[in-house]
Design an enzyme around this catalytic site. Sequence first.
Site, PDB file in Angstrom:
ATOM      1  CB  THR A  28      -0.970   0.008   1.200  1.00 10.72           C
ATOM      2  OG1 THR A  28      -0.233  -0.147   2.405  1.00 10.72           O
ATOM      3  CG2 THR A  28      -1.991  -1.110   1.066  1.00 10.72           C
ATOM      4  CE  LYS A  68       0.329  -3.197   2.953  1.00 11.81           C
ATOM      5  NZ  LYS A  68       0.208  -2.614   4.303  1.00 11.81           N
ATOM      6  CB  THR A  73      -1.309  -2.261   8.957  1.00 13.95           C
ATOM      7  OG1 THR A  73      -2.409  -1.591   9.480  1.00 13.95           O
ATOM      8  CG2 THR A  73      -1.353  -2.100   7.442  1.00 13.95           C
ATOM      9  CD  GLU A 130       1.614   5.064   6.485  1.00 17.65           C
ATOM     10  OE1 GLU A 130       1.213   5.829   7.364  1.00 17.65           O
ATOM     11  OE2 GLU A 130       0.860   4.335   5.816  1.00 17.65           O
ATOM     12  CG  ASN A 177      -0.635   8.155   8.317  1.00 17.68           C
ATOM     13  OD1 ASN A 177      -1.313   7.266   7.835  1.00 17.68           O
ATOM     14  ND2 ASN A 177       0.656   8.025   8.592  1.00 17.68           N
ATOM     15  CB  THR A 198      -9.056  13.932   1.487  1.00 21.93           C
ATOM     16  OG1 THR A 198      -7.834  14.116   2.182  1.00 21.93           O
ATOM     17  CG2 THR A 198     -10.183  13.779   2.460  1.00 21.93           C
TER      18      THR A 198
END
Lengths: 395, 395
Positions: free
Chosen positions: A145, A171, A182, A268, A390, A395
């Site tokens: 992702t 992942k 996750t 991330e 994040n 959006t």
Amino acid sequence: MGHKLPKGFLANGIHCGAKKKRKDLSLFYSESPCAVAALFTRNLVKAAPVVLAREQLNKNARTNAVVVNSGNANCMTGERGMNDARLMARAMAEVLKVPEDAVLVSSTGIIGEYMDTRPIIRGMAHLAAGLSSDGLVAAAEGIMTTDRFYKIASRTFVAGGKKIVMTGVAKGAGMVKPDMATILCYILTDANISQKALKKALASSAGDSFHAITVDGDMSTNDTVMLLANGASGNKLIAGRGKDFETFQKNLNAVSVELAKMIVRDGEGAGKFIEVKVKGARSRADAKKAADAVAGSLLVKCAVLGGDPNWGRIASSAGASGVDLDPNKMEIVLDGVTFFKNGRAAAHVNRKVSSVFKGEDVRIELNLHGGRGEAVVYTCEISKKYITLNSYYTT
Amino acid sequence: MGHKLPKGFLANGIHCGAKKKRKDLSLFYSESPCAVAALFTRNLVKAAPVVLAREQLNKNARTNAVVVNSGNANCMTGERGMNDARLMARAMAEVLKVPEDAVLVSSTGIIGEYMDTRPIIRGMAHLAAGLSSDGLVAAAEGIMTTDRFYKIASRTFVAGGKKIVMTGVAKGAGMVKPDMATILCYILTDANISQKALKKALASSAGDSFHAITVDGDMSTNDTVMLLANGASGNKLIAGRGKDFETFQKNLNAVSVELAKMIVRDGEGAGKFIEVKVKGARSRADAKKAADAVAGSLLVKCAVLGGDPNWGRIASSAGASGVDLDPNKMEIVLDGVTFFKNGRAAAHVNRKVSSVFKGEDVRIELNLHGGRGEAVVYTCEISKKYITLNSYYTT
């Protein structure tokens, strides 16, 4: 030197159109049915494919394949989501000509939106047609992702008289915390090993790998670690004890820790890799709790980001962890430099220790001098990039 | 309309030189001795002044003054730190001509560095000489660290036949979490109230105020909330029950919640103010636990920062909180707009709801539909500024 799939396994990953540009659909396939052990998220909010896979594995169905889509987590999607997960399993099974229960499904991506299964179903024939013993990297890419790089680790070893290959794909990125949040991880092996031994080995390896990592303290709804063994190496059956099992366990641990560390390195917006080791706790559980607290402290992460050996924050987060400890007995060592010991700050501590927290890999060691409990947790610094990534995810 | 000190109280705040430019030393003083109730950090790593104040209050010493320095927390400083705290109490008591035990000390600032008490001791005569019934704002400024504004709240009410004034001063910013971390708060009142009633009232008010706020999940080593009552209003003694006590409690709650909210609004780098309300939990404790999990989720904070109603993260963090719940019964309402109910996402949820998470104040409501337990937690979004502020705090 590329990683290779174990004997009898094929894999592929394609762009089916569920996401805009990147690969979004992967398949791991074994020519003969596999024994499977699996760990799933402990979040009470579980994605539909997790619920379905648990059902299938509880029936002790033998498994030939795992199909994984990225882009949509199929979570908080109610009965429609369950139907979508079942549809994926059935459609993949038809293409592969195996029983419906022999296909497990995983999903990762946005929570709370219904899946558009059309591109996924349409893509399955193409996905299966491209299955190959060289398809590992494509499959590893298809499950990504926000990951920046694909994650593969493998080991080759001898057990039960035969050469065995074990290869794992994972992942991670964001939302990773103890309880393996996750994470999607598929470890494939051609070992011939009993289902019971397989479960025992996976449960044992997770504690020091997938359960020992944290990025931001959030636990996902879709976490899945699966260990598939198809027996294609033809070794003498490995049972849950003895030398062969120990060899299997040792290699599984190595693959698991390697993948877990890669997941942290790819957190991330992650920069530095942080190892938090707690020793001298009353128990292993206490050591884990204190290490989780230190690794989870936003202020500690910020200190690492700033290259600032603010050891008081480490003492404070351990003190607030709920673990019984004596602050005066604490020993705090950062990147090999002692900052606090025997109830006092080290003489050189003028916070200008230029070598500390400056490298890519950072070590925080905390000895509570109160017992023999030890634990290690891996995490990464949090950066402005994490916040940016994040804040605008959907959006 | 300025806030005023209750009858018989004087205050002052000065720059003594412990910090570079800003005020760094404050004094709250009562002409007559006070009954005191106090709450301290539950962190096992406690600063020296916290240890000392607990000792003094356990002896039931009557208190005339609290002296507070900002810039150094006097924590993890061992026996030398305890001696420094005692030195501060003794020196201040000499200047004020009261018994040593009648002066309580608080400290806030960097952990793990020995204090330079010289400017503090030198400044005490000047500090005391400037005591005034108008000194409230100066005192409120002197306890600030990274706070952007001083925090004062007050109420005037009638109890025991007299007008009573209650005025609180607080500092916060960063490291604020449930368990009232990095809060210093001094609530002064001229009420005549028993020590027992005072303790009962403070314990009751904290649950919905100082224990109901979180900024970054870290709990400080120096947290202190003190409630001082000097009886100067001459009212009939308030005991721990009855109408007068209820009036006292109601006003204490109001002052506490107002200060707690100000602390959240001033969280380091804080932008938006977030209210998380959980209803329908099996118990109040469960509701609190779920609300803490949602308010503490970095991903939820990031969603608010990005103006992104990513309600799946709210469901996920509640699901991972350890509270028993049925995901299908969850009802998630953001800024008054329902996003998930009756097991499905609301029809309008295309994540383009332009009104949600756009204002300065944000409301997250989660109804678990599984009981009557309710709790509210206040927090703030985390911003890039937070990361910057805390990465370079000591260097």
